[in-house]
Design an enzyme around this catalytic site. Structure first.
Site, short mmCIF file in Angstrom:
data_model
loop_
_atom_site.label_atom_id
_atom_site.label_comp_id
_atom_site.label_asym_id
_atom_site.label_seq_id
_atom_site.Cartn_x
_atom_site.Cartn_y
_atom_site.Cartn_z
N ASP A 23 0.84 -1.20 0.00
CA ASP A 23 0.00 0.00 0.00
C ASP A 23 0.88 1.25 0.00
OD1 ASP A 23 -2.28 1.56 0.16
OD2 ASP A 23 -2.61 1.22 2.28
N HIS A 45 -6.45 5.52 7.76
CA HIS A 45 -5.53 6.52 7.19
C HIS A 45 -5.50 7.77 8.07
CE1 HIS A 45 -5.00 4.95 2.80
NE2 HIS A 45 -4.63 4.08 3.71
N CYS A 69 -3.47 5.35 -1.22
CA CYS A 69 -4.07 4.66 -2.37
C CYS A 69 -4.13 5.60 -3.57
CB CYS A 69 -5.47 4.16 -2.04
SG CYS A 69 -6.19 3.29 -3.43
N1 COA Z 1 -1.22 -9.52 -13.60
C1 COA Z 1 -0.63 -8.97 -14.70
N2 COA Z 1 -1.32 -8.43 -15.70
C2 COA Z 1 -2.66 -8.43 -15.62
C3 COA Z 1 -3.33 -8.99 -14.52
C4 COA Z 1 -2.56 -9.54 -13.48
N3 COA Z 1 -3.12 -10.05 -12.39
N4 COA Z 1 -4.65 -8.85 -14.72
C5 COA Z 1 -4.80 -8.23 -15.90
N5 COA Z 1 -3.60 -7.98 -16.44
C6 COA Z 1 -3.30 -7.26 -17.69
C7 COA Z 1 -3.99 -7.84 -18.89
O1 COA Z 1 -3.18 -8.80 -19.48
C8 COA Z 1 -4.13 -6.63 -19.78
O2 COA Z 1 -2.88 -6.30 -20.33
P1 COA Z 1 -2.77 -5.70 -21.81
O3 COA Z 1 -3.56 -4.43 -21.80
O4 COA Z 1 -1.30 -5.47 -21.96
O5 COA Z 1 -3.33 -6.74 -22.70
C9 COA Z 1 -4.44 -5.52 -18.78
O6 COA Z 1 -3.85 -5.96 -17.56
C10 COA Z 1 -5.91 -5.30 -18.59
O7 COA Z 1 -6.54 -6.53 -18.29
P2 COA Z 1 -8.10 -6.74 -18.21
O8 COA Z 1 -8.36 -8.18 -17.95
O9 COA Z 1 -8.76 -6.09 -19.39
O10 COA Z 1 -8.49 -6.02 -16.90
P3 COA Z 1 -8.90 -4.54 -16.62
O11 COA Z 1 -8.25 -3.55 -17.49
O12 COA Z 1 -10.38 -4.51 -16.50
O13 COA Z 1 -8.26 -4.40 -15.18
C11 COA Z 1 -7.67 -5.31 -13.04
C12 COA Z 1 -8.76 -5.15 -14.07
C13 COA Z 1 -8.35 -5.70 -11.73
C14 COA Z 1 -6.72 -6.40 -13.48
C15 COA Z 1 -6.89 -3.98 -12.87
O14 COA Z 1 -7.80 -2.93 -12.71
C16 COA Z 1 -5.97 -4.00 -11.69
O15 COA Z 1 -5.00 -4.74 -11.64
N6 COA Z 1 -6.22 -3.13 -10.71
C17 COA Z 1 -5.43 -3.09 -9.51
C18 COA Z 1 -5.71 -1.85 -8.76
C19 COA Z 1 -5.02 -1.90 -7.42
O16 COA Z 1 -4.05 -2.61 -7.19
N7 COA Z 1 -5.51 -1.15 -6.48
C20 COA Z 1 -4.90 -1.19 -5.18
C21 COA Z 1 -5.87 -1.19 -4.09
S1 COA Z 1 -6.13 0.52 -3.54
ZN ZN Z 2 -3.77 2.34 3.14
#
Ligand code: COA
Ligand code: ZN
Length: 296
Positions: free
Chosen positions: A22, A215, A246
């Site tokens: 985080d 936070h 975040c």
């Molecule tokens: N590890 C690596 N790459 C990943 C992945 C993972 N777990 N999940 C998805 N991807 C990649 C896909 O391959 C794709 O890559 P490309 O554009 O190069 O082809 C891209 O990410 C988008 O994937 P998609 O399945 O279309 O998902 P999305 O765009 O709807 O995103 C999440 C969904 C959940 C994967 C993405 O929003 C995410 O990882 N969010 C994390 C946010 C976070 O960590 N917040 C912290 C908490 S505050």
């Molecule tokens: Zn936090």
């Protein structure tokens, strides 16, 4: 850790260190993998029993943690310490498994607007995405944690009803999470809000399954920890040196610093087993790697 019945302060508390995840996900500086590994190892050596190590999320969403595979594989793990990793989907689960993880955290929120901005899903869709992740983790015998962000307010949609928090926490429990961390993502909670949300939650969750992620955005985190302690909650998330927040919640800096949390617990005579001096040294070491000075 011993937990009291609801309503009494616990005799001891468990601190969940979230700085390497985080914290770092909200730093602009790209920290070298080796420095992350050193940071994580130093935190475990400081007595922290849970050190959230990294995220196996899309590197596009969180470029700061794109090296999760390398970082996690390189950690020399200490006996008795858990190193959960954040996983949003099966792709992340497979990466975590290859890297040798054995504890997982999934994450959703109590407000639709935040969930949409953060992971592009509705709350229901996020729970559907976690179902196979938590199922696989259970089969593998991994420890399973769930985060519920924006439990005290959403940066996009404002106030959040405690009943909405209870609902999503209950769903995560039903999906097999062993511990639920309820987050004040934008640091708007007041102690009364913490009491209210804890009271609502403790009608549904055993107190030893509940963690608070508070936070310090408005300087209220420690008062809010005290309110949680009064309700018997014994698990608190914090970040060494107060690193990060975040990136999906504008205006939400200020994770509660682990050192400040230790000092509060010390003052209240609550055992925690963490050497705050070593935590501060770990945070200073990290800052040096980020190119900042002691205050950078
Ligand atoms: N590890 C690596 N790459 C990943 C992945 C993972 N777990 N999940 C998805 N991807 C990649 C896909 O391959 C794709 O890559 P490309 O554009 O190069 O082809 C891209 O990410 C988008 O994937 P998609 O399945 O279309 O998902 P999305 O765009 O709807 O995103 C999440 C969904 C959940 C994967 C993405 O929003 C995410 O990882 N969010 C994390 C946010 C976070 O960590 N917040 C912290 C908490 S505050
Ligand atoms: Zn936090």
């Amino acid at each position: 850790m011993t937990t009291s019945t609801n309503g009494e302060r616990p005799a001891s508390a468990r601190i969940v260190e979230v700085g390497p995840r985080d914290g770092l996900q909200n730093e602009d500086a790209l920290v070298p993998a080796g420095a992350k590994v050193t940071f994580i190892e130093a935190l475990a050596a400081a007595g922290l029993q849970v050190v959230e190590a990294t995220s196996f999320v899309s590197p596009r969403a969180v470029p700061q943690l794109a090296d999760a595979d390398e970082v996690f594989s390189r950690i020399r793990r200490r006996e008795g310490v858990r190193y959960p990793v954040l996983v949003p989907n099966m792709r992340g689960m497979e990466r975590a498994q290859r890297a040798g993880a054995d504890a997982v955290a999934v994450f959703t929120a109590a407000s639709e607007a935040f969930t949409h901005r953060n992971i592009g899903m509705t709350i229901t869709e996020s729970l559907e995405a976690f179902e196979p992740v938590l199922e696989r983790a259970r089969e593998l015998g991994w420890w399973r944690r769930g985060y519920v962000s924006t439990a005290f307010g959403c940066p996009y949609s404002g106030s959040v009803e405690p009943s909405a928090v209870v609902e999503v926490c209950a769903d995560l429990l039903d999906l097999g999470c062993e511990e639920i961390s309820v987050g004040d993502t934008i640091g708007v909670a007041e102690p009364d809000d913490v009491r209210r949300v804890c009271d609502a939650l403790l009608g549904r969750l055993p107190v030893d399954r509940l963690a608070l992620h508070l936070h310090d955005t408005r300087g209220r985190a420690l008062d809010n920890v005290e309110a949680g302690l009064e309700r018997g909650v014994a698990i608190y998330d914090s970040s060494a040196g107060g690193t990060g927040g975040c990136p999906f919640a504008p205006g939400a800096p200020g994770n509660l610093a682990t050192e400040s949390l230790c000092a509060l617990l010390d003052r209240l005579g609550i055992e925690h087993g963490v050497d705050a001096g070593k935590v501060a040294a770990a945070a200073a070491g990290l800052r040096a790697q980020m190119g900042g000075g002691p205050d950078g």
